[in-house]
Scaffold this active site. Structure first.
Site, PDB file in Angstrom:
ATOM      1  N   LYS A  22      32.466  30.271   6.569  1.00  0.00           N
ATOM      2  CA  LYS A  22      31.921  30.423   5.224  1.00  0.00           C
ATOM      3  C   LYS A  22      30.487  29.918   5.155  1.00  0.00           C
ATOM      4  CE  LYS A  22      32.167  27.383   1.927  1.00  0.00           C
ATOM      5  NZ  LYS A  22      32.380  26.532   0.732  1.00  0.00           N
ATOM      6  N   ASN A  23      30.244  28.752   5.740  1.00  0.00           N
ATOM      7  CA  ASN A  23      28.926  28.131   5.629  1.00  0.00           C
ATOM      8  C   ASN A  23      27.865  28.810   6.488  1.00  0.00           C
ATOM      9  OD1 ASN A  23      29.830  26.246   3.770  1.00  0.00           O
ATOM     10  ND2 ASN A  23      30.328  24.728   5.324  1.00  0.00           N
ATOM     11  N   CYS A 116      31.685  22.104  -5.686  1.00  0.00           N
ATOM     12  CA  CYS A 116      32.587  20.951  -5.779  1.00  0.00           C
ATOM     13  C   CYS A 116      31.869  19.724  -6.309  1.00  0.00           C
ATOM     14  CB  CYS A 116      33.171  20.631  -4.398  1.00  0.00           C
ATOM     15  SG  CYS A 116      34.368  21.839  -3.804  1.00  0.00           S
ATOM     16  N   ARG A 121      24.022  16.336  -5.771  1.00  0.00           N
ATOM     17  CA  ARG A 121      23.565  17.344  -4.813  1.00  0.00           C
ATOM     18  C   ARG A 121      22.311  18.009  -5.383  1.00  0.00           C
ATOM     19  NH1 ARG A 121      28.969  20.741  -3.550  1.00  0.00           N
ATOM     20  NH2 ARG A 121      28.063  21.081  -1.512  1.00  0.00           N
ATOM     21  N   ASP A 305      32.813  17.365   5.910  1.00  0.00           N
ATOM     22  CA  ASP A 305      33.812  18.354   5.500  1.00  0.00           C
ATOM     23  C   ASP A 305      35.156  18.183   6.211  1.00  0.00           C
ATOM     24  OD1 ASP A 305      32.187  19.500   3.650  1.00  0.00           O
ATOM     25  OD2 ASP A 305      31.781  21.339   4.772  1.00  0.00           O
ATOM     26  N   ARG A 397      38.187  28.665  -2.078  1.00  0.00           N
ATOM     27  CA  ARG A 397      36.748  28.781  -1.861  1.00  0.00           C
ATOM     28  C   ARG A 397      36.397  28.727  -0.377  1.00  0.00           C
ATOM     29  NH1 ARG A 397      34.037  24.455  -3.469  1.00  0.00           N
ATOM     30  NH2 ARG A 397      32.180  25.613  -2.888  1.00  0.00           N
TER      31      ARG A 397
END
Length: 418
Positions: A22-23, A116, A121, A305, A397
């Site tokens: 995903k990233n 999230c 951030r 993560d 997600r």
């Protein structure tokens, strides 16, 4: 919205193929706006974050299609550099579009991104980087307007090796005039994947994976076909699922070098792991040991993560382990949920003290964020009884049909419609 029910006490056995990261996929999808044409991006998982990014691209004028694991994008009709407020508020990674839209159109309007709630951030490093390239930035109460008649290469230093800021600056600099140097750049594998994608488009970038990235600007970019790297966080989560259930699980489609920090910790604990180039096999040892201290940090350090998932694993290891979270200041929310299941975890500022060896018991819990949700699934797999996990939209997600994946190797897990 529904919930996920997990019945514990079943050993997992079998092979799992890991989907694309995903990233890595999100910035690559954003980068398709740099040059008009038809793109084919392969091994893209079906995730809610991916759907939001494709919805944003569609709103900007692109044509998108996600069939099986391939995404087709035609950015030839892209005309709007204004990201819709409602869509941007759904996902943090929507900020990746700022750099490429500014580079192509000379203008972009963005709103505060969602994502999230795991700590502060800010996007100040993104803005500073684009300003260093010559962008004019006007900040209003609820949106930011960036303009630049032409971006100019610059030599800049990031105060923190932010992944998102590094990627945004990289994308913008591909079309800037002259050379850009990013110092103290993030080194994550997803940045190297973005470099490889951009270079295939015709960009001239070197240094990804090191603290210094050099970009020579060019206007000669074109649409390409590209395959995304495997998701190291999903791979790590599934690896721990095998450990937690004392099973025998083989993970396929991984890059072994991306797994080194997690594998090192698990081996310290006594887990038996076999690795080849693109597979990893785990069979949990019978005499596991705690770890004195694990600290999260930028790559190649232990990934934030994977912190929540590792915490769950350590609850099953006799003795006391300590995790120090150095990336996000609000990323221990899952500890309270795990305590509902009987875990003994003490939180003091950015440190978690895990007193392992207590068998967890099924309970009603909630996913407070993406990785916390994955951690609760792991806890459910290893506990006594059934665990019900609420707020599962967080999990979707980042994990493509995680319930189906785990059922395929023997887990008793299902979705209960809400």
């Amino acid at each position: 919205m529904g919930k996920i029910a997990v019945e514990g006490g079943r050993q997992l056995h079998g092979n799992l193929r890991i989907h694309g990261a995903k990233n890595a996929a999100l910035p690559i999808l954003a980068a398709t706006v740099l040059a008009e044409g038809q793109y084919s991006i392969q091994d893209v998982p079906h995730l809610s974050d991916i759907s939001v990014m494709l919805d944003i691209l569609t709103a900007l004028g692109a044509k998108t299609k996600h069939k099986e694991s391939n995404v087709l994008i035609d950015t030839g009709s892209l005309i709007v550099p204004h990201i819709p407020r409602d869509l941007m508020g759904l996902m943090r990674s929507s900020i990746f579009l700022m750099g490429p839209l500014l580079a192509r159109f000379g203008e972009v309007i963005v709103y505060p991104p969602g994502g999230c709630a795991i700590g502060e951030r800010k996007i100040d490093l993104h803005l500073k980087g684009l300003q260093a390239l010559g962008a004019s930035i006007e900040e209003y109460n609820d949106y930011i307007h960036c303009t630049a008649s032409r971006l100019i290469g610059a030599d800049l230093f990031l105060d923190y090796p932010s992944v998102g800021a590094t990627e945004n600056i990289m994308m913008a600099a591909t079309r800037a005039k002259g050379k850009t140097i990013i110092r103290n750049a993030a080194r994550e594998p997803e940045i190297t994947d973005l470099q490889n994608f951009l270079n295939k488009m015709g960009a001239k970038i070197r240094g990804a994976g090191t603290p210094i990235i050099v970009i020579e600007g060019t206007d000669q970019l074109e649409a390409v076909k590209y395959k995304v790297i495997p998701d190291r966080i999903v791979a790590g989560t599934m690896l721990l699922a095998g450990c937690m259930t004392e099973g025998d699980v083989t993970i396929e489609n991984i890059y072994d070098e991306h797994m080194e920090s997690l594998v090192s910790v698990l081996r310290q604990c006594g887990v038996e792991i076999e690795m080849a180039h693109d597979i990893i096999k785990v069979s949990s040892g019978s005499h596991l040991k705690p770890v004195q201290l694990i600290e999260t940090g930028p790559y190649p350090g232990f990934p934030t993560d994977m912190q929540a998932q590792l915490m769950v694993f350590l609850t099953a290891v006799n003795g006391t382990s300590i995790i120090r979270e150095n990336v996000f200041e609000n990323r221990f929310k899952h500890a309270a949920e795990l305590r509902k299941m009987g875990a003994r975890i003490e939180i003091k500022q950015n440190e978690a003290r895990i007193i392992g060896g207590t068998r967890l018991v099924g309970s009603e819990v909630k996913a407070t964020d993406l990785r916390a949700g994955a951690a609760l699934i792991l806890a459910g797999l290893a506990c006594e009884g059934t665990t019900y996990i609420n707020q599962i939209h967080h999990i979707d997600r980042g994990y493509d049909r995680i319930d189906e994946q785990l059922r395929s190797i023997g887990a008793q897990i299902c979705r209960i419609p809400g």
